[in-house]
Design a protein around this motif. Structure first.
Motif, PDB file in Angstrom:
ATOM      1  N   MET A 338       0.829  -1.204   0.000  1.00  0.00           N
ATOM      2  CA  MET A 338       0.000   0.000   0.000  1.00  0.00           C
ATOM      3  C   MET A 338       0.863   1.255   0.000  1.00  0.00           C
ATOM      4  O   MET A 338       0.527   2.252  -0.648  1.00  0.00           O
ATOM      5  CB  MET A 338      -0.939  -0.004   1.203  1.00  0.00           C
ATOM      6  CG  MET A 338      -2.065  -1.028   1.104  1.00  0.00           C
ATOM      7  SD  MET A 338      -3.307  -0.852   2.415  1.00  0.00           S
ATOM      8  CE  MET A 338      -2.395  -1.508   3.822  1.00  0.00           C
ATOM      9  N   GLY A 339       1.993   1.191   0.716  1.00  0.00           N
ATOM     10  CA  GLY A 339       2.908   2.337   0.738  1.00  0.00           C
ATOM     11  C   GLY A 339       3.514   2.617  -0.621  1.00  0.00           C
ATOM     12  O   GLY A 339       3.688   3.781  -1.006  1.00  0.00           O
ATOM     13  N   ILE A 340       3.833   1.570  -1.364  1.00  0.00           N
ATOM     14  CA  ILE A 340       4.368   1.753  -2.719  1.00  0.00           C
ATOM     15  C   ILE A 340       3.345   2.461  -3.595  1.00  0.00           C
ATOM     16  O   ILE A 340       3.667   3.396  -4.332  1.00  0.00           O
ATOM     17  CB  ILE A 340       4.770   0.386  -3.323  1.00  0.00           C
ATOM     18  CG1 ILE A 340       5.999  -0.176  -2.602  1.00  0.00           C
ATOM     19  CG2 ILE A 340       5.049   0.518  -4.821  1.00  0.00           C
ATOM     20  CD1 ILE A 340       6.343  -1.596  -3.003  1.00  0.00           C
ATOM     21  N   GLY A 341       2.092   2.019  -3.508  1.00  0.00           N
ATOM     22  CA  GLY A 341       1.041   2.662  -4.289  1.00  0.00           C
ATOM     23  C   GLY A 341       0.837   4.108  -3.877  1.00  0.00           C
ATOM     24  O   GLY A 341       0.697   4.998  -4.732  1.00  0.00           O
ATOM     25  N   TYR A 342       0.835   4.371  -2.568  1.00  0.00           N
ATOM     26  CA  TYR A 342       0.642   5.728  -2.082  1.00  0.00           C
ATOM     27  C   TYR A 342       1.771   6.650  -2.539  1.00  0.00           C
ATOM     28  O   TYR A 342       1.530   7.765  -3.041  1.00  0.00           O
ATOM     29  CB  TYR A 342       0.548   5.733  -0.552  1.00  0.00           C
ATOM     30  CG  TYR A 342       0.548   7.115   0.045  1.00  0.00           C
ATOM     31  CD1 TYR A 342      -0.613   7.879   0.071  1.00  0.00           C
ATOM     32  CD2 TYR A 342       1.719   7.667   0.561  1.00  0.00           C
ATOM     33  CE1 TYR A 342      -0.616   9.161   0.601  1.00  0.00           C
ATOM     34  CE2 TYR A 342       1.727   8.948   1.101  1.00  0.00           C
ATOM     35  CZ  TYR A 342       0.564   9.692   1.111  1.00  0.00           C
ATOM     36  OH  TYR A 342       0.566  10.963   1.634  1.00  0.00           O
ATOM     37  N   LEU A 343       3.017   6.192  -2.378  1.00  0.00           N
ATOM     38  CA  LEU A 343       4.157   7.033  -2.736  1.00  0.00           C
ATOM     39  C   LEU A 343       4.237   7.261  -4.239  1.00  0.00           C
ATOM     40  O   LEU A 343       4.657   8.338  -4.684  1.00  0.00           O
ATOM     41  CB  LEU A 343       5.454   6.398  -2.230  1.00  0.00           C
ATOM     42  CG  LEU A 343       5.640   6.427  -0.711  1.00  0.00           C
ATOM     43  CD1 LEU A 343       6.889   5.655  -0.309  1.00  0.00           C
ATOM     44  CD2 LEU A 343       5.735   7.867  -0.212  1.00  0.00           C
ATOM     45  N   HIS A 344       3.833   6.271  -5.032  1.00  0.00           N
ATOM     46  CA  HIS A 344       3.789   6.480  -6.474  1.00  0.00           C
ATOM     47  C   HIS A 344       2.867   7.648  -6.806  1.00  0.00           C
ATOM     48  O   HIS A 344       3.203   8.515  -7.636  1.00  0.00           O
ATOM     49  CB  HIS A 344       3.313   5.218  -7.184  1.00  0.00           C
ATOM     50  CG  HIS A 344       4.409   4.423  -7.795  1.00  0.00           C
ATOM     51  ND1 HIS A 344       5.222   4.912  -8.791  1.00  0.00           N
ATOM     52  CD2 HIS A 344       4.838   3.158  -7.556  1.00  0.00           C
ATOM     53  CE1 HIS A 344       6.100   3.997  -9.142  1.00  0.00           C
ATOM     54  NE2 HIS A 344       5.896   2.930  -8.401  1.00  0.00           N
ATOM     55  N   GLY A 345       1.690   7.675  -6.173  1.00  0.00           N
ATOM     56  CA  GLY A 345       0.753   8.759  -6.432  1.00  0.00           C
ATOM     57  C   GLY A 345       1.291  10.107  -5.984  1.00  0.00           C
ATOM     58  O   GLY A 345       1.198  11.106  -6.716  1.00  0.00           O
ATOM     59  N   GLN A 346       1.889  10.156  -4.791  1.00  0.00           N
ATOM     60  CA  GLN A 346       2.417  11.418  -4.270  1.00  0.00           C
ATOM     61  C   GLN A 346       3.572  11.942  -5.111  1.00  0.00           C
ATOM     62  O   GLN A 346       3.644  13.128  -5.427  1.00  0.00           O
ATOM     63  CB  GLN A 346       2.862  11.228  -2.814  1.00  0.00           C
ATOM     64  CG  GLN A 346       1.725  11.066  -1.833  1.00  0.00           C
ATOM     65  CD  GLN A 346       0.877  12.317  -1.730  1.00  0.00           C
ATOM     66  OE1 GLN A 346       1.377  13.438  -1.781  1.00  0.00           O
ATOM     67  NE2 GLN A 346      -0.429  12.138  -1.589  1.00  0.00           N
ATOM     68  N   PHE A 347       4.498  11.056  -5.468  1.00  0.00           N
ATOM     69  CA  PHE A 347       5.653  11.495  -6.247  1.00  0.00           C
ATOM     70  C   PHE A 347       5.254  11.843  -7.675  1.00  0.00           C
ATOM     71  O   PHE A 347       5.861  12.706  -8.299  1.00  0.00           O
ATOM     72  CB  PHE A 347       6.745  10.421  -6.230  1.00  0.00           C
ATOM     73  CG  PHE A 347       7.622  10.491  -5.015  1.00  0.00           C
ATOM     74  CD1 PHE A 347       8.925  10.949  -5.111  1.00  0.00           C
ATOM     75  CD2 PHE A 347       7.148  10.120  -3.769  1.00  0.00           C
ATOM     76  CE1 PHE A 347       9.733  11.033  -3.994  1.00  0.00           C
ATOM     77  CE2 PHE A 347       7.939  10.183  -2.647  1.00  0.00           C
ATOM     78  CZ  PHE A 347       9.252  10.649  -2.753  1.00  0.00           C
TER      79      PHE A 347
END
Length: 551
Positions: A338-347
């Motif tokens: 979930m963190g990978i998905g979240y950080l992809h969106g933020q970055f």
């Protein structure tokens, strides 16, 4: 059921005098805020922890030498950001030259400024990409301009979509690859396709505006056209704007080239539709030029900070490299996933904040006002708002030239659905006719469609009666937030597929949904519910600030 963002939108009569006041108690709001912040912090920590844990099995080519004082390798596996970060360093001298030339011409010969801009831009593109690129762009512009002379919007769209086909199908792809030499990673080929697609949107905007202008010129000599009463009156009005200002930008072929090759917005955007470009270029110069220069210089520093901050975090958070290794993606914890998905969106949001913000600020020096960069996606929970506030220029293009001509938002849900579907089909064709893009677009359309269904349900008289006379405003907000969770999760998965492709999307769906237990699914629902409630409160706070500034 789509969640409404203010008490007024919910139709509540039990609101306080301040329509932006939250119906929730302070304690409940703090619970949501702490839950959202804790979730983001923990997910980011999980990605950092597994970046260290799995570093030895990740692809070495995904990393480069980092900043010497950090003594860490940097994740360079996102080719789009790596290319444009390096490219901006090469473009900077040309941007500086553009600003200097603009000021010189503004003070001495404002009527000739657009010609100097055009010549300077062609020199820049030839130096950076080669004369073959310029010839190809000129060919596209020439064909589209000749088409616009027929004053047929249907014909313009046919030729525009045909031009887009050259970016998607053979033998045109092979031909364009032959224009690029020594390009093993196809970075310059992708650069060519991206800038051509962006130019296609601008050429289409110009030609449609020219057609409306020609139609308007004929109408004013006779009877009014029916088109004036079908959502295009504002579009036709653009042709009547006064040209008294610094210069006269009209509808000639040279004006088309000046618009398409306008250097600050040529490479990455943001998209500024021609009606706005024309009006802003023809507008008189503001008087407080010194304060304007100081403000834009501060904006440049702001976007440079975000670019460097993005680079800094890539020394610690290897979410791109983790996603590129499917075996690792299947092994990390669900929270890391979930963190990978979240950080992809933020970055992704930060990348486009920089890629739109820097060129947009350079355009601001010319007193143009291109669309702002993306709004922070942490405060967006409706996917219709994601389209509205992420790429605002693309949204304006779709709304002006596709959605409104199809009827817009005033013609019932059937016409709205048809307009939305055509917009998403265009996005699919514009981004590239690939299966991964199709999945992304399809999930996006379904998310937006469900939001419209939710709005339709909320407009039913008995539902409005229940929300207005039976339930409290706080309970209405909780219910709407709860029913927004599945749509929000669906939109998140659509982005996972967009970032990593269908294989990554299948891994996310399998591990987070089909293999998840009831407890893990409940945790995901609670986490997303807290994030949605927090986003509602942040948006309400932003609206209140805007209201106070206006008053």
């Amino acid at each position: 059921m789509s969640m409404m963002r203010t008490n007024k939108e919910m139709g509540s009569k039990k609101k306080s005098i301040d329509r932006f006041a939250s119906p929730l108690s302070l304690v409940e709001r703090w619970i949501y805020f702490v839950g959202a912040v804790w979730t983001v912090s923990y997910l980011s920590f999980c990605v950092y922890r597994d970046s260290i844990k799995y570093f030895g099995v990740l692809n070495l080519h995904d990393f480069g030498k980092g900043w010497f004082w950090l003594v860490r390798d940097q994740d360079i596996s996102n080719l789009e950001w790596s290319f444009w970060y390096a490219m901006f360093w090469r473009i900077w001298p040309w941007y500086a030259g553009h600003v200097a030339l603009g000021k010189i011409m503004e003070w001495n010969s404002p009527a000739n400024r657009k010609y100097i801009f055009l010549i300077f831009a062609l020199m820049c593109i030839c130096q950076l990409a080669g004369w073959r690129f310029v010839i190809l762009f000129l060919l596209h512009c020439s064909v589209m301009y000749v088409t616009s002379l027929c004053s047929s919007t249907v014909l313009v769209w046919i030729v525009s979509l045909s031009a887009l086909s050259t970016l998607n199908f053979e033998p045109f792809l092979t031909l364009m690859k032959s224009l690029v030499e020594e390009d093993k990673k196809e970075t310059w080929y992708n650069f060519l396709v991206t800038t051509l697609a962006l130019a296609n949107i601008k050429v289409t905007s110009f030609c449609l505006e020219k057609c409306w202008h020609n139609i308007n010129g004929k109408v004013t000599k006779g009877n009014q056209s029916k088109e004036l009463n079908t959502g295009t009156s504002h579009q036709l009005e653009a042709g009547k704007q006064s040209t008294q200002g610094r210069e006269s930008v009209g509808y000639s072929f040279i004006d088309l080239l000046c618009y398409v090759f306008y250097l600050p917005l040529f490479f990455t955007g943001p998209i500024l539709t021609f009606d706005l470009f024309k009006d802003q270029m023809n507008a008189p110069v503001p008087q407080n030029t010194r304060g304007h220069l100081k403000l834009q210089s501060l904006h440049l520093l702001r976007f440079c900070f975000w670019a460097m901050f993005h680079e800094f975090l890539l020394h610690f958070l290897y979410f791109n490299a983790l996603q590129n290794n499917t075996m690792v993606l299947k092994s990390v914890s669900r929270f890391t996933l979930m963190g990978i998905g979240y950080l992809h969106g933020q970055f992704f949001m930060v990348r486009y904040l920089v890629m739109f913000g820097l060129p947009g600020t350079i355009a601001n020096f010319d007193y143009l006002n291109p669309p702002d960069g993306p709004k922070c996606i942490s405060y967006i929970y409706l996917y219709s708002d994601m389209w509205k506030f992420f790429d605002r220029g693309l949204y304006s293009f779709l709304k002006r030239y596709i959605y409104i001509p199809c009827g817009g938002s005033q013609t019932g849900i059937r016409r709205q659905t048809i307009g939305s579907l055509l917009c998403f089909l265009y996005i699919f064709y514009w981004h590239g006719t690939e299966y991964d893009i199709l999945l992304w677009v399809l999930l996006n359309f379904i998310s937006v469609f469900f939001e419209k269904i939710g709005l339709a349900i909320c407009s039913i008289s008995i539902v409005k009666h229940i929300e207005t006379d039976i339930l409290s405003a706080a309970m209405v907000q909780r219910i709407h937030a709860f029913f927004s969770v599945p749509i929000f999760i669906m939109s998140c998965f659509s982005m996972f597929g967009f970032f990593g492709g269908r294989q990554v999307l299948y891994i996310f769906c399998k591990r987070l949904i089909t293999e998840g237990t009831a407890e893990t699914i409940a945790v995901k629902v609670v986490i997303n519910y807290c994030c949605i409630q927090n986003a509602i409160e942040v948006n309400r706070w932003i609206l209140r600030r805007k209201k106070l500034k206006q008053s």
